[in-house]
Scaffold this motif. Structure first.
Motif, PDB file in Angstrom:
ATOM      1  N   UNK A  38       0.971  -1.386  -0.050  1.00 57.51           N
ATOM      2  CA  UNK A  38      -0.125  -0.001   0.178  1.00 57.51           C
ATOM      3  C   UNK A  38       0.957   1.115   0.046  1.00 57.51           C
ATOM      4  N   UNK A  39       0.377   2.466  -0.725  1.00 56.50           N
ATOM      5  CA  UNK A  39       0.683   3.719  -0.259  1.00 56.50           C
ATOM      6  C   UNK A  39      -0.360   4.251   0.505  1.00 56.50           C
ATOM      7  N   UNK A  40      -0.065   4.385   1.716  1.00 56.20           N
ATOM      8  CA  UNK A  40      -1.224   4.720   2.840  1.00 56.20           C
ATOM      9  C   UNK A  40      -0.946   6.155   3.427  1.00 56.20           C
ATOM     10  N   UNK A 164      17.239  -2.091   2.687  1.00 58.29           N
ATOM     11  CA  UNK A 164      16.043  -3.024   2.208  1.00 58.29           C
ATOM     12  C   UNK A 164      14.699  -3.070   3.064  1.00 58.29           C
ATOM     13  N   UNK A 165      14.241  -2.062   3.494  1.00 59.34           N
ATOM     14  CA  UNK A 165      13.164  -1.999   4.408  1.00 59.34           C
ATOM     15  C   UNK A 165      11.916  -2.611   3.677  1.00 59.34           C
ATOM     16  N   UNK A 166      10.995  -3.032   4.462  1.00 55.83           N
ATOM     17  CA  UNK A 166       9.835  -3.335   4.154  1.00 55.83           C
ATOM     18  C   UNK A 166       8.586  -2.069   4.061  1.00 55.83           C
ATOM     19  N   UNK A 193       7.679   2.340  -4.527  1.00 56.72           N
ATOM     20  CA  UNK A 193       6.687   1.628  -4.197  1.00 56.72           C
ATOM     21  C   UNK A 193       6.317   0.351  -5.158  1.00 56.72           C
ATOM     22  N   UNK A 194       6.226   0.850  -6.452  1.00 55.20           N
ATOM     23  CA  UNK A 194       6.274  -0.170  -7.624  1.00 55.20           C
ATOM     24  C   UNK A 194       7.299  -1.430  -7.847  1.00 55.20           C
ATOM     25  N   UNK A 199       6.115  -1.102   1.180  1.00 50.63           N
ATOM     26  CA  UNK A 199       4.805  -0.299   1.574  1.00 50.63           C
ATOM     27  C   UNK A 199       4.992   1.203   2.327  1.00 50.63           C
ATOM     28  N   UNK A 200       4.549   2.090   1.894  1.00 51.38           N
ATOM     29  CA  UNK A 200       4.824   3.669   1.941  1.00 51.38           C
ATOM     30  C   UNK A 200       3.642   3.938   3.018  1.00 51.38           C
TER      31      UNK A 200
END
Ligand SMILES: Nc1ncnc2c1ncn2[C@@H]1O[C@H](COP(=O)(O)OP(=O)(O)O)[C@@H](O)[C@H]1O
Ligand SMILES: [Mg+2]
Lengths: 339, 221
Positions: A38-40, A164-166, A193-194, A199-200
């Motif tokens: 998601x980009x939340x 390399x964070x999630x 994100x893509x 997840x942002x």
């Protein structure tokens, strides 16, 4: 059917501060689920509790009540050391970039890797990859003081991505940047994100940021979660007062024209009027009210005149006048045209 | 004019002053650095808040700073004797110099470290940095310029304190200035020692400031 677990879960989250004897409820009973990829967006007015919320996600701020569950780990059950380990997999960027001013770009990007105990040659290799991703390969040896705001934020993004964070947390990451730079940073975040599937979480007070890149949005008002859902749903049909306030406050379409200053512009055939007015609105990012227009389009050339009501904000108004003058328009200010 | 013995005495005095200054500064920093760091991290908004400890350290530093140096020298004579074996001469003078300089330098270090932007510290925390890592890799390097300026000020102050110790037989240029210039009215001896002290302090200032600006990466160049 297998239910998909959320990546980030805020459960009954509350945070209180004691300040000079008084208790400030910064967050109250927040429940939120953010899914992988998601980009939340989390949007709210200044002081609503957004920064507190995002700082709770990586436990920079310990919640007073409730908890945060990241990828199945309940943070309130982890030791200080385990939380530090976990933070290595959560990138964070800030409004003021927060780069180390005495380290060059490359060494800034390497810093999280140093903390994670990665070897020097590997760090260097990784920082070069990241510089490429954010388009600053030529700035590896520059110092932050030699970079523009947008470039600094790119370095901060590269730094946040180094391990390399999630998850990437962004607290008002574009609020110190001009519109063009904001736009390029948002594009970069979308691309990240893509391409990397990160997840942002985007904290902002600006509707335009959420509209540009978020899939989902939550509205925080006075420490409470007012509304959440898909960006289209929440913005097209705001249900709560808080949401309406935000949507309409930020939306130019319903902005009232209260300005008293009016100008007459004359088209003498040297230009075509449509691009001039349209470009001016795009360039100045504001509205004008056309009070009167008598123009003719003769073979693509504009002749005639137009009276525009300018925005109340005098800086904006001056910007418009300057723009038109710079584009060789004849501009004349009208006194007492509206009252 | 100055006699040859006088000249020799001045040369030895200069060496003694430099000796006292260098060692006092080194020993002072040995104690002041941890103290300065402790003052910063135990604050209410610090990395490791310990309000009680902070208050005690703060009180000790204030107390140390408020005792006039010339009185301190006398008060700490028992300690000086214990450590240096005697209470006069350059080596013995290092003891009161260090005792006087530690609280002062700890404050300088504290204020330098407090200049570091909280946002940068928060960023390091968000990366999972431990407190020692933040101190060693964020606080100190980011405060480097200010710490160097502080060290320049500290050394200058220690030189002037060492000269003051001359009044009670501390050795060095201050001692010579008082013995010959004040007690025996040899004005030219006093003039020479004063000029030498001024030159030493000036050279130190220039070098310190040069290093501070040269190593500061916040300056665009
Ligand atoms: N460390 C703190 N101590 C006391 N009050 C705080 C602290 N941090 C935030 N607050 C208060 O909590 C509320 C929410 O702040 P914040 O999360 O920074 O809002 P936002 O980021 O939405 O502008 C504000 O009223 C603020 O004054
Ligand atoms: Mg905020």
């Amino acid at each position: 059917m297998l239910a998909i677990e959320p990546l980030i879960q805020l459960i009954d989250l509350g945070k209180e501060y004691i300040s000079q004897g008084a208790t400030i409820v910064a967050l109250n009973d927040i429940n939120l689920e953010i899914f992988s990829g998601d980009i939340f967006g989390i949007i709210g007015m200044s002081g609503a509790g957004k920064s507190t919320l995002v700082r709770c996600i990586n436990f920079l701020e310990k919640p007073t009540t409730g908890t945060v569950v990241l990828d199945g780990n309940d943070l309130s059950l982890l030791s200080e050391k385990e939380i530090r380990k976990l933070r290595q997999n959560i990138g964070m960027i800030f409004q003021q970039f927060n780069l180390l001013m005495q380290r060059n770009v490359e060494d800034n990007i390497c810093f999280p890797l140093e903390i994670a105990g990665v070897k020097a040659d590997e760090r260097k290799k990784r920082s070069q990859e990241l510089l490429e991703i954010v388009g600053l390969s030529d700035k590896a040896k520059s110092y932050p003081s030699q970079l523009s705001g947008g470039q600094k934020q790119r370095v901060a993004i590269a730094r946040a991505l180094s391990t390399n964070p999630k998850i990437l947390l962004c607290d008002e990451a574009t609020s110190a940047l001009d519109p063009t730079t904001t736009s390029s940073i948002l594009s970069l975040l979308k691309e990240i994100n893509k391409k990397l599937g990160i997840t942002i979480v985007i904290i902002t007070h600006e509707m335009s940021v959420v509209e540009r890149i978020c899939d989902k949005v939550a509205i925080i008002d006075n420490g409470e979660l007012a509304e959440q859902g898909s960006v289209e749903n929440v913005f097209s049909n705001p249900k709560t007062d808080a949401a309406r306030k935000l949507v309409y406050h930020n939306n130019n379409a319903v902005m009232e024209m209260k300005g008293k200053r009016c100008i007459r512009i004359v088209f003498d055939g040297k230009s075509s009027f449509e691009p001039v007015i349209a470009n001016m609105i795009l360039e100045c990012r504001t509205q004008v009210n056309i009070l009167f227009a008598d123009t003719k389009d003769i073979k693509g050339k504009a002749f005639g005149q137009m009276v525009l009501q300018l925005p109340e904000d005098s800086i904006q108004a001056d910007k418009i006048i300057n723009y038109l003058k710079n584009n060789k328009m004849i501009v004349e200010e009208l006194i007492d045209y509206v009252n | 004019m100055l006699t040859e013995t006088m000249i020799n005495e001045i040369i030895n005095g200069t060496i003694a002053t430099l000796y006292m200054t260098i060692f006092s500064t080194l020993f002072s920093y040995l104690f002041a650095f941890p103290l300065g760091i402790a003052l910063v991290i135990t604050r209410k908004d610090g990395l490791y808040p310990l309000l009680g400890v902070n208050k005690v350290l703060d009180a000790i530093v204030n107390l140390g700073r408020s005792i006039p140096f010339i009185i301190l020298i006398v008060v700490v004579i028992p300690i000086t004797k214990l450590i240096a074996g005697k209470s006069y001469g350059p080596t013995a003078t290092i003891v009161p110099l260090v005792i006087a300089a530690v609280p002062f330098i700890a404050r300088l270090i504290e204020s330098s470290l407090l200049e570091v932007d909280n946002g940068v510290i928060e960023a390091a925390q968000s990366m999972g940095a431990s407190i020692p890592t933040i101190i060693l890799k964020v606080l100190i390097p980011e405060a480097k310029t200010s710490l160097i300026v502080g060290a320049t000020i500290a050394t200058g102050t220690i030189i002037s304190y060492s000269a003051m110790a001359g009044a009670v037989g501390g050795g060095g240029l201050g001692d010579i200035a008082i013995r010959y210039g004040y007690i025996r009215y040899q004005t030219e001896v006093m003039m020479v020692t004063v000029i030498l002290l001024v030159i030493i302090v000036q050279i130190l200032q220039i070098i310190g400031m040069k290093i501070a600006t040269k190593t500061d990466k916040r300056i665009r160049n």
